[in-house]
Design a protein around this motif. Structure first.
Motif, PDB file in Angstrom:
ATOM      1  N   CYS A  23       2.613   6.413   4.533  1.00 42.27           N
ATOM      2  CA  CYS A  23       3.114   4.506   5.239  1.00 42.27           C
ATOM      3  C   CYS A  23       4.170   5.544   6.334  1.00 42.27           C
ATOM      4  CB  CYS A  23       3.415   4.450   4.680  1.00 42.27           C
ATOM      5  SG  CYS A  23       2.241   3.025   3.640  1.00 42.27           S
ATOM      6  N   TYR A  31       4.479   9.095  -2.832  1.00 44.49           N
ATOM      7  CA  TYR A  31       4.897   8.155  -2.223  1.00 44.49           C
ATOM      8  C   TYR A  31       5.025   7.850  -0.489  1.00 44.49           C
ATOM      9  CZ  TYR A  31       8.093   3.732  -2.296  1.00 44.49           C
ATOM     10  OH  TYR A  31       8.323   2.633  -2.106  1.00 44.49           O
ATOM     11  N   GLY A  32       3.832   6.569  -0.547  1.00 41.10           N
ATOM     12  CA  GLY A  32       3.301   6.347   1.009  1.00 41.10           C
ATOM     13  C   GLY A  32       2.581   6.441   1.239  1.00 41.10           C
ATOM     14  N   LEU A  33       1.441   7.429  -0.114  1.00 38.35           N
ATOM     15  CA  LEU A  33      -0.009   7.769   0.754  1.00 38.35           C
ATOM     16  C   LEU A  33      -0.774   6.915   0.534  1.00 38.35           C
ATOM     17  CD1 LEU A  33      -2.603   9.477   0.962  1.00 38.35           C
ATOM     18  CD2 LEU A  33      -2.049  11.126  -1.058  1.00 38.35           C
ATOM     19  N   PRO A  61       1.324  -1.106   0.452  1.00 40.95           N
ATOM     20  CA  PRO A  61      -0.283   0.516  -0.522  1.00 40.95           C
ATOM     21  C   PRO A  61       0.990   1.020  -0.291  1.00 40.95           C
ATOM     22  CG  PRO A  61      -0.874  -1.441   1.851  1.00 40.95           C
ATOM     23  CD  PRO A  61       0.254  -2.234   1.301  1.00 40.95           C
ATOM     24  N   GLY A  62       0.568   2.411  -1.180  1.00 40.71           N
ATOM     25  CA  GLY A  62       1.163   3.359  -1.076  1.00 40.71           C
ATOM     26  C   GLY A  62       2.406   3.417  -1.689  1.00 40.71           C
ATOM     27  N   SER A  63       2.861   2.120  -2.503  1.00 40.79           N
ATOM     28  CA  SER A  63       3.928   2.563  -3.534  1.00 40.79           C
ATOM     29  C   SER A  63       3.593   2.625  -4.688  1.00 40.79           C
ATOM     30  CB  SER A  63       4.688   0.700  -3.658  1.00 40.79           C
ATOM     31  OG  SER A  63       3.986  -0.094  -3.653  1.00 40.79           O
ATOM     32  N   LEU A  64       4.596   3.362  -5.563  1.00 43.30           N
ATOM     33  CA  LEU A  64       4.076   3.494  -6.606  1.00 43.30           C
ATOM     34  C   LEU A  64       4.991   3.153  -7.494  1.00 43.30           C
ATOM     35  CD1 LEU A  64       3.136   7.544  -6.243  1.00 43.30           C
ATOM     36  CD2 LEU A  64       1.543   5.333  -6.901  1.00 43.30           C
TER      37      LEU A  64
END
Lengths: 492, 475
Positions: free
Chosen positions: B79, B197-199, A54-57
């Motif tokens: 995160c 990034y991390g949302l 979750p949250g990675s791109l």
């Protein structure tokens, strides 16, 4: 006359399209900095991005675009100004995000072709996508549905793939094998993949259908998977064509499905069909910008393309007078053909054809047995040229040369040093050899007599015997061509 | 109580310790968190440790950074390494992220002190925090009312003075609407100004992280810290606006457009409309030129949003399948395990949106729904571009009404969706917008005025916001 018998007289044509997945040999994965390596400990080359946490791109690896551009160039594709990634949505435990980031209706490579045995095979598209992880299903025959539990290794998740999709343009298993061989040679030559079918870095799925000769509408296609060599691709297609022909002739309807090739049984199995057809709900990947290769990137990719296999084969057949087949074997291995070219360039005497014979014979076998690359061999291309020269000059015989070659590969030194260290030299002194022949004829009067009175078969046999005795008398060092000539003279 | 700007200055100069600031805020949390429930998780020990680290830097003569010792509350969809990150969903039960969101790294590197993870509507889907799996957050100004959402916990944390600053995320108004309901400043920056990034994604093409603060300048301070290019986010803009802090209040000669479709329509409470008109007059009094402007496609924003956002969400939320992390409910095979896990782990609103989005992307419906919604989005961007040829900023209410009571809209999802009517267009266009508290309604609840600006127009937006803030908002 029954209707089955009528149908049995119809002649069918085979229609084959191939989907080839190639793992690109980049250092890192498609969307993260994890190592792209085969054979690491499970779940060691992973990070939040390729695990889809979750949250990675994702961030696109530029090297992958460079490799895609090379493929575009080498396979005569059009590379549009802009292509985009899509998400292909479906649930599978080895796919960390439960969607695959792939390309859909705007791929990076559109409409190309490759020439196979003088014929152009059209290639619809080639696109970038991420690989999935690898599942091992424990229990229940190794299938996910019946397994007790499954283990997943995500090292492969996010490894960059190019999917290269041909048109349904092939008409025989032989042509399909030729297509894959040529594609493989091109991809190896341009350095984008190690294309090993056994290790899965090249995976070929075949869409196979049949139709009455003379018709143009495509029949119902069946997709076959799980072929792990070019040979099994050919076998699987042949089996499938036969299966479809028999089915059609007996009035059975061919269903569109995916079938699994079983290498040991030599048949295809229908895989458990999913309920309904899958709807992947493709939509543009919002986390990635469109891919718009600059002129500089295009120029760099073009500059990285070496002489392609077809041109190289044509050149060495013409310049080195080697057989088309030998050229094909050599060129299918870019490192070896580089090696051969370097060796030929260093030749003082002897022929380029001899260089190729050593390369595609003993040396190719040596490389396969030891798993070594030509640039690591103790026999340099220049040393091979020297060895070919020693044979060409008559200093050693061909059979002696094999021993010298083995010594060189074992690190015993340069060919001439190995030959002298092992006492290998060919006797080409005509007087000495004439004396040997005279001695052999004198010692074997019966054989000589039988030769002179016997039929062709007996003559051949006795001549071979006498030649063997002569070679033995020369301790294996007599120049065979010279001995042959002297023996013929003595028997005349 | 001092502002974030003042706290940072005091800590940097050694006048106050970061520890005393942290202790003071943790004490406030201890006294009122029980009734407000702004947090899913208060990280008191880690906050004190971070504060001590800031103090140690000051003692060594080093500059701890622009957020020196300022407590910051983080929405629980950001995160945080080793700290539970739940999205207020059961499905992430037990998951500890192995990494920090870029904004969390930046806040900490700037000397900020993270005090906890704030409550939200599950996966940021909602406008009241009533969709949290862990119970709602209460509005600190009136405990019978919602704080708004989805970043309700972050808005309440600032309003209750649990922290002078907090971070939220805004997909269709999820920062601005709760800011308006809780009487604080809330900013949705230009898409790409702050790294995602991390949302944890809800709708990737709409999500943007932004600050909550008690004052416009405090919001500028935090936005300055978190904005800027991040190579981990491909949609991050290379050249972001910087130095918004203390960037002036002069609005003389600025052209301000009052958006009629968001102001002069049925459903907008007359008190709210009156407040926006007073704000416009205040700007005029300071030399701005105010006119009404029509942005016709605005009214289609809500429909387009409720196709695009669920479509992206249906894909973004697929990964919660019980295989790798979070909740797992066993089943006979892996697919039954997936279904059982998702059935038990997701709340009703999340399921509703996954269904909507799955439908909108399905073969045969894609063109009529998803593709059509994207065309509307293009139309909205075009209409805004035309408006910004004539105006520097636009003005509207942030929300049609002040904060509503608990349960008022839970039975009718559509009425809940309507509370985002004024904010959604900015997300679809990718433009910045912010809410500034401006006066109270007859229910004594705060009213928010929204300032909208073109892409990367943060500087002018903040100037106008300061001018509105300075005018006070009292009728």
């Amino acid at each position: 006359m029954s209707s089955n018998e009528v149908q049995a007289e119809i002649q069918y044509e085979t229609v084959i399209g191939l989907e080839v997945h190639v793992e690109l040999a980049t250092k890192t994965k498609l969307f993260c900095a994890c190592a792209n390596e085969f054979g690491s400990e499970p779940n060691t080359n992973i990070c939040p991005v390729c695990l889809g946490l979750p949250g990675s791109l994702p961030v696109l690896n530029e090297r992958v675009v460079d490799f895609a551009l090379r493929i575009g160039e080498a396979l005569n594709f059009t590379v549009p100004q802009r292509s985009i990634f899509h998400r292909k949505n479906y649930f599978y435990p080895d796919m960390p995000k439960d969607f695959q980031t792939s390309q859909y209706d705007e791929p990076i490579c559109a409409e190309g072709w490759i020439e196979v045995d003088g014929e152009r095979i059209g290639i619809e598209r080639a696109h970038m996508e991420e690989d999935t992880g690898k599942s091992t299903h424990v229990g229940g025959g190794g299938r996910i549905h019946d397994a007790d539990h499954s283990l997943v290794d995500y090292n492969r998740a996010g490894v960059p793939l190019m999917e290269i999709v041909s048109h349904p343009a092939m008409r025989s298993s032989e042509q399909a094998r030729g297509y894959v061989s040529e594609l493989r040679a091109v991809l190896l030559a341009i350095g984008v993949s190690d294309v090993k079918m056994e290790e899965g870095s090249m995976r070929v799925d075949a869409n196979v259908s049949i139709r009455p000769v003379g018709t143009t509408q495509l029949g119902t296609k069946v997709e076959i998977k799980n072929m792990n060599s070019i040979r099994s691709l050919g076998r699987a297609i042949d089996y499938e064509v036969e299966r479809q022909t028999i089915a059609t002739n007996t009035g059975e309807r061919i269903v569109q499905e995916t079938r699994h090739w079983d290498e040991s049984e030599g048949i295809t199995h229908g895989m458990r069909s999913k309920e309904g057809s899958s709807d992947y709900r493709f939509f543009p990947e919002p986390d990635l910008a469109p891919v718009a290769p600059t002129d500089e990137m295009r120029a760099a990719a073009r500059a990285a393309i070496p002489e392609l296999p077809a041109a190289l084969r044509e050149r060495i057949v013409a310049e080195w007078q080697v057989a088309e087949h030998d050229a094909r074997v050599l060129v299918a291995n870019p490192a070896l053909s580089d090696y051969a070219q370097e060796s030929v360039a260093a030749l003082a005497s002897g022929s380029a054809r001899d260089v190729v014979n050593w390369c595609t014979g003993e040396l190719l076998a040596y490389g396969n047995e030891t798993g070594s690359e030509p640039n690591s061999w103790a026999l340099s291309p220049i040393a091979l040229a020297e060895l070919v020269g020693l044979v060409g000059d008559g200093a050693i015989s061909r059979s002696q040369a094999k021993e010298v070659l083995a010594g060189c590969l074992a690190g015993e030194g340069a060919p001439s040093d190995v030959a002298s260290a092992r006492g290998l030299a060919q006797v080409s002194d005509e007087g000495a050899l004439a004396a040997i022949i005279a001695g052999v004829l004198e010692a074997n009067p019966d054989a000589v007599a039988e030769y002179r009175t016997g039929d062709e078969k007996a003559q051949k046999k006795k001549r071979g015997f006498l030649m063997g005795e002569a070679m033995k008398a020369s301790k294996g060092q007599g120049n065979p061509a010279l001995l042959n000539r002297l023996l013929d003279a003595g028997l005349a | 109580m001092r502002s974030a700007v003042e706290i940072a200055a005091a800590v940097r100069s050694g006048e106050r310790t970061a520890r005393s600031v942290a202790e003071e805020h943790l004490a406030t949390i201890a006294s009122r968190e029980g009734e407000i429930h702004a947090f899913n998780h208060v990280t008191a020990d880690a906050a004190l440790a971070q504060a001590d680290a800031v103090d140690a830097k000051v003692a060594r003569g080093e500059d701890p950074g622009p957020l020196a010792g300022v407590p910051v509350a983080l929405k629980d969809n950001l995160c945080t390494r080793g700290v539970p990150t739940t999205c207020s969903s059961r499905i992430l039960d037990g998951w500890l992220p192995p990494y920090n969101a870029t904004v969390v790294e930046r806040v900490t590197a700037a000397g900020g002190v993270a005090v906890g993870k704030t409550n939200l509507d599950e996966f940021a889907m909602g406008s009241s925090t009533e969709n949290s799996a862990f119970g709602p957050t209460l509005n600190p100004l009136d405990l019978s009312r919602v704080p708004g959402g989805s970043s309700g916990g972050s808005a309440a944390a600032v309003a209750a003075r649990f922290a002078p600053l907090s971070l939220g995320s805004d997909t269709g108004g999820s920062i601005r609407q709760p800011a308006s309901f809780c009487g604080v400043v809330g900013v949705k920056p230009t898409y790409g100004v702050v790294s995602r990034y991390g949302l944890i994604a809800f709708a990737s093409s709409l999500d943007q992280i932004g600050p909550f603060a008690a004052t416009v300048n405090d919001a500028a301070l935090l936005l300055d810290v978190i904005s800027g290019h991040d190579r981990m986010d491909s949609t991050s803009i290379a050249a972001s606006p910087t130095a918004l802090l203390n960037d002036g209040t002069d609005v003389a000669g600025l052209r301000v457009g009052l958006v009629t479709e968001l102001t002069d329509v049925e459903g907008i409470d007359p008190e709210v409309r009156a407040a926006v008109e007073r704000a416009a007059s205040a700007l005029e009094a300071q030399g701005a030129i105010v006119e009404r402007i029509s942005v016709p496609s605005c009214i289609y924003g809500l429909s387009a949003y409720y196709l695009i956002a669920p479509a992206e969400a249906s894909s973004n939320l697929a990964r919660y399948d019980g295989v790798r992390y979070g909740l797992r409910v066993d089943g006979d095979d892996v697919y039954e395990m997936n279904s059982a896990t998702r059935d038990a782990g997701f709340g009703a609103e999340v399921k509703r949106r996954i269904m909507l989005g799955t439908y909108a992307l399905s073969a045969g419906f894609y063109d009529a729904y998803y593709a059509q919604a994207q065309r509307v989005r293009t139309l909205i961007i075009r209409d805004f571009a035309a408006a910004y040829e004539r105006f520097d900023v636009l003005l509207s209410p942030t929300t049609p009404t002040t904060a509503f009571k608990f349960g008022a809209k839970t039975e009718d999802p559509f009425s809940m969706y309507l509370s985002d009517i004024c904010t959604i267009a900015s997300n679809l266009a990718g433009h910045p917008a912010m809410s500034i508290p401006f006066g109270l309604g007859s229910d004594a609840m705060p009213i928010g005025v929204q300032v909208l600006a073109p892409a990367l127009g943060e500087s002018v937006m903040f100037r106008v916001a300061r001018a509105i803030e300075a005018a006070g908002g009292v009728a």
